[in-house]
Design an enzyme around this catalytic site. Structure first.
Site, mmCIF file in Angstrom:
data_model
loop_
_atom_site.group_PDB
_atom_site.id
_atom_site.type_symbol
_atom_site.label_atom_id
_atom_site.label_comp_id
_atom_site.label_asym_id
_atom_site.label_seq_id
_atom_site.Cartn_x
_atom_site.Cartn_y
_atom_site.Cartn_z
ATOM 1 N N LYS A 72 0.686 -1.190 -0.085
ATOM 2 C CA LYS A 72 0.152 0.063 0.043
ATOM 3 C C LYS A 72 0.905 1.121 0.084
ATOM 4 O O LYS A 72 0.710 2.077 -0.892
ATOM 5 C CB LYS A 72 -0.871 -0.030 1.345
ATOM 6 C CG LYS A 72 -1.315 1.044 1.783
ATOM 7 C CD LYS A 72 -2.156 1.190 2.768
ATOM 8 C CE LYS A 72 -1.402 1.644 4.239
ATOM 9 N NZ LYS A 72 -1.206 2.766 4.650
ATOM 10 N N ASN A 73 1.941 1.326 0.822
ATOM 11 C CA ASN A 73 2.767 2.362 0.940
ATOM 12 C C ASN A 73 3.686 2.527 -0.130
ATOM 13 O O ASN A 73 4.443 3.631 -0.290
ATOM 14 C CB ASN A 73 3.376 2.071 2.419
ATOM 15 C CG ASN A 73 2.489 2.659 3.398
ATOM 16 O OD1 ASN A 73 1.089 3.025 3.223
ATOM 17 N ND2 ASN A 73 2.651 2.238 4.661
ATOM 18 N N ARG A 78 0.017 13.985 13.528
ATOM 19 C CA ARG A 78 0.753 13.645 12.414
ATOM 20 C C ARG A 78 1.257 14.967 11.654
ATOM 21 O O ARG A 78 0.417 15.404 10.462
ATOM 22 C CB ARG A 78 0.149 12.690 11.456
ATOM 23 C CG ARG A 78 -0.103 11.403 12.032
ATOM 24 C CD ARG A 78 -0.643 10.374 11.018
ATOM 25 N NE ARG A 78 0.213 9.790 10.415
ATOM 26 C CZ ARG A 78 -0.124 8.908 9.535
ATOM 27 N NH1 ARG A 78 -1.207 8.362 9.330
ATOM 28 N NH2 ARG A 78 0.797 8.189 8.537
ATOM 29 N N ASP A 127 4.388 0.017 11.975
ATOM 30 C CA ASP A 127 3.212 -0.608 11.451
ATOM 31 C C ASP A 127 2.596 -2.122 11.935
ATOM 32 O O ASP A 127 1.948 -2.679 11.647
ATOM 33 C CB ASP A 127 2.971 -0.646 9.910
ATOM 34 C CG ASP A 127 3.169 0.987 9.475
ATOM 35 O OD1 ASP A 127 2.571 1.651 10.138
ATOM 36 O OD2 ASP A 127 3.883 1.242 8.463
ATOM 37 N N CYS A 149 -5.224 11.176 11.220
ATOM 38 C CA CYS A 149 -5.940 9.881 11.464
ATOM 39 C C CYS A 149 -5.791 9.506 13.013
ATOM 40 O O CYS A 149 -4.982 10.238 13.690
ATOM 41 C CB CYS A 149 -5.435 8.773 10.591
ATOM 42 S SG CYS A 149 -4.043 7.868 10.950
ATOM 43 N N ARG A 156 -8.429 -0.931 4.140
ATOM 44 C CA ARG A 156 -7.406 0.327 3.732
ATOM 45 C C ARG A 156 -6.346 -0.466 3.324
ATOM 46 O O ARG A 156 -5.547 0.322 2.476
ATOM 47 C CB ARG A 156 -7.671 1.293 4.777
ATOM 48 C CG ARG A 156 -9.045 1.882 4.979
ATOM 49 C CD ARG A 156 -8.672 3.133 6.298
ATOM 50 N NE ARG A 156 -7.675 3.715 6.048
ATOM 51 C CZ ARG A 156 -6.666 4.269 7.129
ATOM 52 N NH1 ARG A 156 -7.271 4.073 8.182
ATOM 53 N NH2 ARG A 156 -5.706 4.674 7.143
HETATM 54 N N1 EPU Z 1 6.862 13.577 11.517
HETATM 55 C C1 EPU Z 1 7.009 14.871 11.828
HETATM 56 N N2 EPU Z 1 6.904 15.995 10.973
HETATM 57 C C2 EPU Z 1 6.467 15.602 9.780
HETATM 58 C C3 EPU Z 1 6.142 14.409 9.374
HETATM 59 C C4 EPU Z 1 6.477 13.208 10.195
HETATM 60 O O1 EPU Z 1 7.301 15.188 12.892
HETATM 61 O O2 EPU Z 1 6.347 16.579 8.694
HETATM 62 C C5 EPU Z 1 6.960 12.633 12.511
HETATM 63 C C6 EPU Z 1 5.938 11.893 12.685
HETATM 64 O O3 EPU Z 1 5.019 12.669 13.719
HETATM 65 C C7 EPU Z 1 6.374 10.451 13.413
HETATM 66 C C8 EPU Z 1 7.728 10.239 12.702
HETATM 67 O O4 EPU Z 1 7.868 11.641 12.081
HETATM 68 O O5 EPU Z 1 6.430 10.437 14.671
HETATM 69 C C9 EPU Z 1 7.342 9.503 11.171
HETATM 70 O O6 EPU Z 1 6.176 9.652 10.579
HETATM 71 P P1 EPU Z 1 6.299 9.598 8.910
HETATM 72 O O7 EPU Z 1 6.409 10.955 8.356
HETATM 73 O O8 EPU Z 1 7.447 8.701 8.574
HETATM 74 O O9 EPU Z 1 4.904 8.951 8.525
HETATM 75 P P2 EPU Z 1 4.006 8.944 7.265
HETATM 76 O O10 EPU Z 1 4.972 9.103 6.184
HETATM 77 O O11 EPU Z 1 2.939 9.943 7.677
HETATM 78 C C10 EPU Z 1 4.193 6.522 6.492
HETATM 79 C C11 EPU Z 1 3.288 5.232 6.441
HETATM 80 C C12 EPU Z 1 2.708 5.173 7.651
HETATM 81 C C13 EPU Z 1 3.707 4.557 8.637
HETATM 82 C C14 EPU Z 1 4.782 5.740 8.683
HETATM 83 C C15 EPU Z 1 6.060 5.082 9.518
HETATM 84 C C16 EPU Z 1 2.613 5.984 4.061
HETATM 85 C C17 EPU Z 1 1.455 6.347 3.086
HETATM 86 N N3 EPU Z 1 2.196 5.924 5.384
HETATM 87 O O12 EPU Z 1 3.406 7.559 7.071
HETATM 88 O O13 EPU Z 1 1.819 3.995 7.122
HETATM 89 O O14 EPU Z 1 3.113 4.010 9.819
HETATM 90 O O15 EPU Z 1 5.352 6.090 7.391
HETATM 91 O O16 EPU Z 1 6.726 4.002 8.958
HETATM 92 O O17 EPU Z 1 3.565 5.559 3.470
HETATM 93 C C18 EPU Z 1 0.279 2.218 7.684
HETATM 94 O O18 EPU Z 1 0.553 1.672 6.594
HETATM 95 O O19 EPU Z 1 -0.662 1.697 8.448
HETATM 96 C C19 EPU Z 1 0.767 3.668 7.894
HETATM 97 C C20 EPU Z 1 0.314 4.338 8.734
#
Ligand code: EPU
Length: 420
Positions: free
Chosen positions: A21-22, A121, A306, A116, A399
């Site tokens: 998915k990601n 986030r 995850d 979410c 999802r």
């Molecule tokens: N963070 C910040 N600032 C930002 C972005 C992130 O402080 O601008 C922090 C977040 O609060 C968190 C950490 O960085 O503590 C990691 O978050 P990340 O940005 O890596 O998460 P994401 O990119 O929003 C993706 C996956 C998530 C998965 C996370 C961590 C996608 C579409 N989503 O989210 O997937 O949990 O990376 O690996 O790629 C899932 O598949 O269930 C899911 C939620």
């Protein structure tokens, strides 16, 4: 939708994992930068993905399923005015459109993507990264963001290991003027898949798979002739592995990429789960006793956040007290209270840490699926609970997992779905 699960059935046989998915979400977003029609293979059928495809269709992209798991995408004529703000606000995936839309249209007006239930986030890393590449960004009091950059310019950027921020910055940088250095880049297999795809389209990216990416902007990206096979989902592998371990079954998971599973296999080993990892398969062997373990989620190649809840469930069946620490998100322990309703012995020490003592028998009861991964955890809990488990809001699992219930039923589970 609710799922009714009769616990106690063993699983048996083989299951094949699908694309991640990601991984498919950023690939689809990247198509906004690519000329020509592209076929993606090994694409999972997921509700979140359908919403993202609808956003693209709304802007005029041609997106068609041409096979069960094959998607054809072409975005030669898209109009950003067709962007459906409501859809965009509803889903997290839409954050991935910022980088490519800004690169392609120079001026965009987008709502802040919705949050979410796994915690706060923030998107500061995304905005700082795009800002460093020359975008001016303003927000009104309703949360609408106005972004503008006549020509994005390469720069040195920190991605602080954020997965989607790294992807956004990569997509904004591949056609920017000059070179971009992304430090503290996320290196998850799905980030690598996006970079390899962009390279196949003509982008210049060095350091793929490391935390330092160097990108030299190019004028044009073109869809390669050969279809792109989406990287297989290491999270599905972990989910089926835990399902087999919990139900004390022998199960072969096909379509795996062994080097993506280092941390997951290490965690399985520490829990006492026996397995054999082949070149493209992981076989979980039947075994009756598991041991408590310590687990901390980390950025890749560490243990993925995850899979945290699924291993929390495994801890309920292990001898002793396991400690699980998830520093990434502060609302990913919600599943624990649902497991406690089923009889688990668990104490949430703070929003990031839980102690789980086992083994405990779980009892079937009525529980809720709080988010995607918590939902999958509830489904697996139902497989080992005594009696019947009723999972409300069970559609949440679709999802991120294609037909999780049907695939488990094919392996011997007893699951019925009812629309509420
Ligand atoms: N963070 C910040 N600032 C930002 C972005 C992130 O402080 O601008 C922090 C977040 O609060 C968190 C950490 O960085 O503590 C990691 O978050 P990340 O940005 O890596 O998460 P994401 O990119 O929003 C993706 C996956 C998530 C998965 C996370 C961590 C996608 C579409 N989503 O989210 O997937 O949990 O990376 O690996 O790629 C899932 O598949 O269930 C899911 C939620």
């Amino acid at each position: 939708m609710k799922m009714l699960i009769k616990g106690g059935e063993r699983l048996e046989g083989c299951v094949s994992v699908l694309g991640a998915k990601n991984a498919i979400a950023p690939l689809i977003a990247a198509m906004l930068l690519v000329k020509g029609r592209m076929c993606f293979e090994n694409v999972p059928r997921l509700t979140d993905l359908e919403h993202l495809l609808d956003i693209l269709r709304g802007m005029g992209a041609s997106v068609e399923w041409v096979g069960e798991h094959t998607l054809s995408v072409e975005t030669n004529h898209v109009d950003p005015m067709g962007l459906d703000s409501k859809q965009m606000k509803r889903m997290r995936f839409s954050i991935l459109l910022l980088g490519p839309m800004l690169a392609r249209f120079q001026r965009i007006q987008v709502p802040e993507p919705g949050g979410c239930t796994i915690g706060n986030r923030p998107i500061d890393t995304h905005l700082e990264g795009l800002g460093a590449l020359g975008a001016s960004i303003e927000r009104d009091d309703k949360g609408t963001m106005f972004m503008e950059a006549d020509r994005l310019k390469g720069a040195s950027v920190l991605a602080t290991f954020s997965v989607t921020a790294t992807e956004n910055i990569v997509m904004a940088a591949v056609m920017a003027e000059g070179s971009t250095m992304i430090r503290l880049a996320a290196a998850e297999p799905h980030v690598q898949d996006l970079c390899h795809f962009l390279v196949a389209c003509g982008a210049k990216i060095k350091g793929i798979g490391t935390h330092d990416l160097v990108i030299v902007g190019v004028q044009r990206l073109e869809a390669p002739k050969k279809p792109w096979h989406v990287v297989s989902d290491m999270l599905e592998v972990g989910t089926f592995a835990v399902a087999a371990a919990l139900t004390k079954s022998e199960l072969t998971i096909n379509g795996v990429v062994p080097e993506h599973l280092y941390a997951t296999c290490d965690a399985l080993k520490r829990a006492g789960v026996r397995y054999e990892l082949g070149p493209t398969s992981l076989t979980i062997q039947r075994h009756a006793r598991y041991e408590a373990f310590k687990l901390q989620t980390m950025i890749y190649p560490g243990f993925p956040t995850d899979l945290q809840a699924l291993f929390g469930l495994l801890a309920t069946q292990a001898h002793g007290t396991s400690c699980i620490h998830d520093p990434l998100f502060e609302a990913r322990m919600g599943y624990v209270s649902e497991l406690v309703k089923m009889g688990a012995n668990a104490v949430v020490a703070d929003p990031h840490r839980v102690f789980i003592t086992g083994p405990t028998s779980l009892r079937g009861t009525e529980i809720r699926s709080l988010d995607l991964r918590a939902g999958a955890t509830m489904v697996l809990a139902g497989l080992i609970a005594e009696g019947e488990t009723v999972i409300h809001d069970a559609e949440m699992v679709y999802r991120g997992y294609e037909r999780l219930d049907a695939r488990l039923v094919a392996l011997g589970a007893s699951i019925t779905c009812l629309h509420e």
